[in-house]
Motif scaffolding. Structure first.
Motif, PDB file in Angstrom:
ATOM      1  N   ARG A  82       0.908  -1.223   0.001  1.00 45.58           N
ATOM      2  CA  ARG A  82      -0.017  -0.067  -0.026  1.00 45.58           C
ATOM      3  C   ARG A  82       1.067   1.166  -0.113  1.00 45.58           C
ATOM      4  NH1 ARG A  82      -3.058  -3.859   2.882  1.00 45.58           N
ATOM      5  NH2 ARG A  82      -5.264  -3.804   2.451  1.00 45.58           N
ATOM      6  N   ARG A 116     -18.908   8.282  -2.561  1.00 46.69           N
ATOM      7  CA  ARG A 116     -18.264   7.218  -2.150  1.00 46.69           C
ATOM      8  C   ARG A 116     -17.158   7.154  -3.123  1.00 46.69           C
ATOM      9  NH1 ARG A 116     -20.898   2.031  -0.454  1.00 46.69           N
ATOM     10  NH2 ARG A 116     -18.799   2.064   0.831  1.00 46.69           N
ATOM     11  N   ASN A 118     -13.982   8.052  -4.383  1.00 47.59           N
ATOM     12  CA  ASN A 118     -13.216   9.207  -3.838  1.00 47.59           C
ATOM     13  C   ASN A 118     -11.655   8.572  -3.447  1.00 47.59           C
ATOM     14  OD1 ASN A 118     -13.941  11.980  -3.425  1.00 47.59           O
ATOM     15  ND2 ASN A 118     -13.432  11.910  -1.243  1.00 47.59           N
ATOM     16  N   LEU A 120      -8.980   7.576  -1.558  1.00 51.45           N
ATOM     17  CA  LEU A 120      -8.265   7.549  -0.136  1.00 51.45           C
ATOM     18  C   LEU A 120      -7.001   7.847   0.268  1.00 51.45           C
ATOM     19  CD1 LEU A 120     -10.209   4.156   0.563  1.00 51.45           C
ATOM     20  CD2 LEU A 120     -11.153   6.315   0.857  1.00 51.45           C
ATOM     21  N   SER A 121      -6.068   7.882  -0.934  1.00 48.80           N
ATOM     22  CA  SER A 121      -4.833   8.382  -0.889  1.00 48.80           C
ATOM     23  C   SER A 121      -4.388   9.495  -1.192  1.00 48.80           C
ATOM     24  CB  SER A 121      -3.824   7.149  -1.201  1.00 48.80           C
ATOM     25  OG  SER A 121      -3.857   5.829  -0.543  1.00 48.80           O
ATOM     26  N   ASP A 168     -11.848  14.545  -2.907  1.00 53.57           N
ATOM     27  CA  ASP A 168     -11.133  14.808  -1.845  1.00 53.57           C
ATOM     28  C   ASP A 168      -9.624  14.198  -2.122  1.00 53.57           C
ATOM     29  OD1 ASP A 168     -13.230  15.792  -0.325  1.00 53.57           O
ATOM     30  OD2 ASP A 168     -13.722  14.157   0.322  1.00 53.57           O
ATOM     31  N   ASN A 169      -8.759  14.761  -1.451  1.00 57.92           N
ATOM     32  CA  ASN A 169      -7.299  14.301  -1.511  1.00 57.92           C
ATOM     33  C   ASN A 169      -6.820  14.315  -2.932  1.00 57.92           C
ATOM     34  OD1 ASN A 169      -6.939  13.399   1.361  1.00 57.92           O
ATOM     35  ND2 ASN A 169      -8.034  11.527   0.781  1.00 57.92           N
ATOM     36  N   GLU A 197      -3.345  10.460  12.800  1.00 56.09           N
ATOM     37  CA  GLU A 197      -4.642   9.558  12.981  1.00 56.09           C
ATOM     38  C   GLU A 197      -4.410   9.128  14.234  1.00 56.09           C
ATOM     39  OE1 GLU A 197      -5.470   4.902  11.680  1.00 56.09           O
ATOM     40  OE2 GLU A 197      -4.746   6.167  10.161  1.00 56.09           O
ATOM     41  N   LEU A 238      -8.397   4.251  -4.670  1.00 57.41           N
ATOM     42  CA  LEU A 238      -9.425   3.648  -3.915  1.00 57.41           C
ATOM     43  C   LEU A 238      -9.277   2.764  -3.036  1.00 57.41           C
ATOM     44  CD1 LEU A 238     -11.618   3.661  -7.315  1.00 57.41           C
ATOM     45  CD2 LEU A 238     -11.753   5.232  -5.614  1.00 57.41           C
ATOM     46  N   GLY A 239      -8.352   2.508  -2.606  1.00 53.94           N
ATOM     47  CA  GLY A 239      -7.903   1.831  -1.308  1.00 53.94           C
ATOM     48  C   GLY A 239      -7.450   0.484  -1.554  1.00 53.94           C
TER      49      GLY A 239
END
Length: 913
Positions: A82, A116, A118, A120-121, A168-169, A197, A238-239
């Motif tokens: 990741r 949804r 969006n 994530l990174s 976002d991001n 976090e 997207l994760g």
């Protein structure tokens, strides 16, 4: 961050009174065994697994497999990696944002929440691939090219600004700022990343994937990153983890230092040749040895940049004092520099003198042995010593001078300001007229000399050397030859700042190397047109002419459609060849021209000393970086004036020729596609070795009489407004028509003739590949492509896979694949197959007229690297069966293939949840 149960490795580090949490490799070694001699790049992967270990996507067995790599020096273990962030350029970024917009539309159609979809990174998209060299060799060139770029690309840029607001991001670096890899090196990259976090600050290695193969340039900063297809990058956004096998790591030991007069470009061309010969496709390369202390970070970045050219996944350099010096020079905050040093030393990621990690295999180079070099005429790994370039060119054209008695006659001018005149004689030459003067253009003429691309314009030493060569040449009274199109396209605004500080700008301008833009120009085919009389002369006499560029790619048909030989060279050699005007001049011994005193001037007379270069490089200071990156995301007035629609889903314009709603997700709410055997497939193209993604994916100019050109003309677009394929990557209608349409591709079904054509076998008609594919589609006939070795080398063009899919190609059978393209094919639901050792299209006697069945496929049977049966039916009705290897390499890829592609998999998961 997930909590760890199997290994208690979470520790804290205090730097300048700030506490950071990190996953300690030292603590992990208590359970995993000695990790000290792991290659640095694998330590970065191990930390990534430690941080994400959750017992599901990352298990304790994965961690042990990486630790046990030291025993076998290789592994067949699949891991889930990741990266911290994603980097894009606009050619690959626009279709990625189009896909995200299409996924939002599909989500809304399925009754879900489109937001949804969006990233994530963190995602940074740098607009750097759209500027073209329309204007050159004038003080107004930069401003005029920017204006033309904005006019051509306004619709695309409005779409990207919508994306910046909607997602976002997601950040966009506007046009006219620099090349994505140089912006990454000078500003975006941190070496150590942080994330807030649960009230804690976590520190971990900066890692990324990018949608450009030269993402590896950041490896020079100790950042692990490489190029992936836009498809894979979108999934990472997207994760989805990047599924990969634990790689082999080839250690490249550098000792000594470069001699006087030898450049970083000479070094990287030597390294590229050595590693291509070694064979490092799909492997990590890691540089080590005490010679690294003599290698400035810009030189490291130059070597790392060309990892795709030597075939490696990455070209990693460990962190040391040189890294810290560059971070300081480029204006990174002091806190960042201090964290990098403290973290890397705590984690064993700091290079120590005499360090000898364990590698799968090694090779070494004493840098004192490097000689002045170019690479060409059409592959970056084909290094040629400077003294041998003329001979290499002669070899290319067959050593025999052209013999032509064809009467050429006069060409009628079409408003271009001149005409080609005379006959093509036995020496391969023709006289032409331009701006009131007659000139003789010959085979070997350098018609493009471009200081361009991320590879070398990041490097102050070679850039200053080019400026100094220009200064000395002007002082001697030399000028560029009149047929040479010259350009300067730096990867960063900092370059022009330090040229100005060193007083070198006027000399470059005097030779026609005026600033034309900040971005990827000639290296990606955005060289723009040649003067019309020169283009006519080349065509009329069928001349074999040359470009010399400081880039990393010189594949045929890439730089300019009329330029058959392309040579990679250092920036100072680009200037020298502009003065000589021909690659048939031996610069090591022959004069560049006559000086103002009437005496011959040689390259040695104008080549700067290392001391002169060092004094010029000393002009580069931190204030330049602070100035140019103060408002890097703001853009100029034209960018800020673009009107941006405010909506969560994009409003598609049916009449747009730049942005169209792609059909990839039309059936996403239906059942999974059924995987079954392929029967009665026809061969769309039969191709040779080293078919690049430039050959497959649409790139460069759009010909008026091509399927894409016909489509645009039907839409009311005039040929002068076609722009390039790269700029229209957001329109699948254009891109599918341009797939396999490269003017230099050779389809063996047509005897190897150049051009994107094929035979529609049932009718025996010769058609454009797109036209044939559509006819087969109407007939319900599946298609396959068959090729030789190294299929899909080159840039990570996602449209090479997307276009293949849209043409109806179900499988590609090759002797071997380049890593990214194989992955992209799977990501678009196209089956990659590999011949068994010793079998090829030639040993099988394939003509392209056969029918193909692919047997052994079913929803339940698909497994990584399984064996399938290929049933061949020939024209005389005889048959043959062979076994082929399915190159779906990992379990994750199996799931992607079953879903119809990687984005289809992600979208189905999101809709289901």
């Amino acid at each position: 961050m997930p909590s760890l149960d199997s290994l208690k490795t979470l520790k804290t580090l205090t730097v300048e009174n700030r506490e950071y949490h990190y996953y300690s490799l030292t603590e992990a070694a208590r359970s995993l065994g000695d990790l000290q001699r792991l290659p640095m790049s694998l330590k970065v992967l191990l930390e990534n697994l430690l941080r994400w270990e959750d017992g599901k996507t990352v298990t304790g067995q994965d961690l042990h497999a990486l630790a046990e790599w030291l025993q076998q020096r290789r592994s067949d273990r699949e891991i889930q990696y990741r990266p911290a962030r994603v980097l894009m350029q606009d050619f690959t970024g626009v279709p990625a944002v189009v896909d995200l917009a299409a996924m939002r539309a599909a989500m809304a159609k399925a009754g879900g929440d489109p937001q949804r979809i969006n990233p994530l990174s963190p995602v940074d998209l740098v607009i750097d691939h759209s500027v073209m060299v329309d204007r050159y060799a004038t003080a107004q060139a930069f401003g005029e090219n920017v204006d033309i770029e904005m006019q051509r690309n306004g619709e695309r840029y409005a779409f990207l600004r919508w994306g910046q607001n909607a997602f976002d991001n997601f950040s966009v670096v506007p046009p006219g700022t620099g090349i994505c890899h140089q912006v990454n090196l000078e500003y975006l990259g941190r070496t150590v990343w942080t994330r807030e976090e649960d009230g804690r600050t976590y520190a971990f290695p900066d890692t990324l994937v990018g949608t450009d193969s030269h993402t590896t340039m950041i490896n020079g900063l100790g950042v692990l990153g490489w190029g992936v297809g836009g498809i894979e990058a979108e999934a990472a956004m997207l994760g989805q983890p990047v599924s990969m096998l634990i790689p082999e790591v080839i250690g490249f030991k550098l000792t000594g230092k470069l001699r006087e007069g030898i450049t970083a470009t000479d070094l990287v061309l030597t390294v590229t040749q050595m590693l291509r010969k070694k064979g490092v496709v799909g492997k990590f390369v890691e540089f080590y040895g005490d010679g690294l202390a003599q290698l400035p970070l810009a030189d490291r970045a130059t070597i790392a940049n060309m990892a795709p050219e030597y075939g490696a996944t990455c070209g990693f350099f460990p962190v040391d004092d040189v890294t810290l010096d560059y971070l300081r020079l480029s204006g990174r905050p002091a806190a960042t520099v201090q964290l990098v040093e403290a973290y890397c030393k705590a984690q064993g990621l700091w290079r120590e003198a005499g360090q000898e990690p364990v590698f799968t295999d090694t090779l070494a180079l004493d840098m004192d042995e490097v000689e002045a070099s170019l690479a060409g005429p059409k592959r970056p790994q084909d290094r040629v010593a400077l003294s041998q370039v003329a001979q290499a060119f002669n070899n290319f054209i067959g050593l025999q001078l052209k013999v032509s008695t064809k009467e050429v006659g006069r060409l009628e001018s079409e408003g271009g300001g001149g005409v080609a005149v005379g006959n093509a004689d036995q020496a391969g030459e023709i006289e032409y007229e331009h701006e009131g003067a007659n000139h003789l253009l010959k085979d070997g003429a350098v018609v493009i000399a471009a200081i361009t691309s991320c590879t070398n314009t990041s490097n102050p030493s070679v850039m200053m050397a080019a400026g100094l060569v220009a200064k000395k040449a002007v002082e001697k009274g030399l000028q560029r030859k009149p047929w040479v199109k010259t350009s300067l396209a730096p990867g960063s605004k900092v370059v022009t700042d330090y040229y100005k500080a060193a007083g070198l700008t006027p000399y470059l301008d005097a030779l026609g190397f005026d600033l034309v833009g900040y971005g990827c120009t000639t290296c990606i085919g955005n060289s723009g047109p040649l003067a019309e009389p020169i283009e006519k002369a080349i065509t009329q006499a069928d001349l074999t002419v040359a470009s010399v560029l400081s880039g990393n790619r010189n594949f045929e048909g890439r730089v300019h459609p009329l330029v058959k030989t392309n040579w990679l060279a250092s920036p100072p050699l680009v200037v020298a060849y502009a003065l000589a005007g021909s690659v048939r001049v031996d610069l090591s011994s022959e004069a560049l021209g006559l000086g103002k005193d009437g005496k011959p001037v040689y390259l040695r007379d104008i080549w700067p000393s290392q001391q002169e270069i060092a004094e010029a490089v000393a002009k580069v200071d931190t204030a330049m970086f602070h100035k140019e990156y103060a408002e890097v995301f703001a853009g100029d007035a034209q960018w800020q004036a673009i009107e941006v629609p405010q909506a969560a889903t994009y409003v598609w314009q049916e009449d747009s020729t730049y942005i169209q709603h792609p059909p990839f997700f039309d059936d996403i709410t239906g059942p999974l596609p059924v995987i079954e055997d392929i029967h009665g497939a026809r061969i769309l193209a039969l191709l040779g070795d080293s078919v690049t993604t430039d050959h497959i994916s649409p790139a460069g100019n759009i010909k008026a009489d091509s399927p894409a050109g016909r489509y645009l003309r039907d839409k009311g677009v005039e040929p002068r407004d076609f722009n390039s394929y790269g700029s229209r990557r957001g329109n699948h209608e254009v891109m599918m028509r341009g797939t396999f349409a490269n003017i230099r591709i050779r389809n063996e079904m047509l005897g190897g003739e150049e051009g994107g054509n094929t035979v529609h076998v049932p009718s025996a008609e010769k058609l454009a590949i797109y036209d044939a594919a559509m006819r087969y589609k109407a007939e319900g006939t599946p298609l396959v492509v068959i090729a030789g070795q190294e299929y899909g080398t080159g840039s990570s063009r996602d449209w090479a896979a997307k276009g293949t899919n849209l043409l109806g190609v179900k499988a590609v059978l090759a002797e071997s694949f380049e890593r990214i393209h194989r992955s992209n094919l799977v990501g678009m639901g196209v089956l990659p197959l590999q011949f068994a050792e010793g079998q090829t299209r030639k040993t099988l006697g394939l003509t392209g007229h056969e029918r193909i069945d692919i047997l052994g496929l079913s929803q339940t049977q698909v497994q990584p690297r399984m064996t399938l049966t290929l049933h061949i039916t020939r024209e005389d009705a005889s048959t043959q069966q062979i076994q082929v290897l399915c190159r779906i390499d990992t379990l994750n890829e199996v799931e992607y293939f079953k879903a119809g592609g990687i984005l289809h998999y992600v979208l189905r998961q999101l809709i289901a949840s």
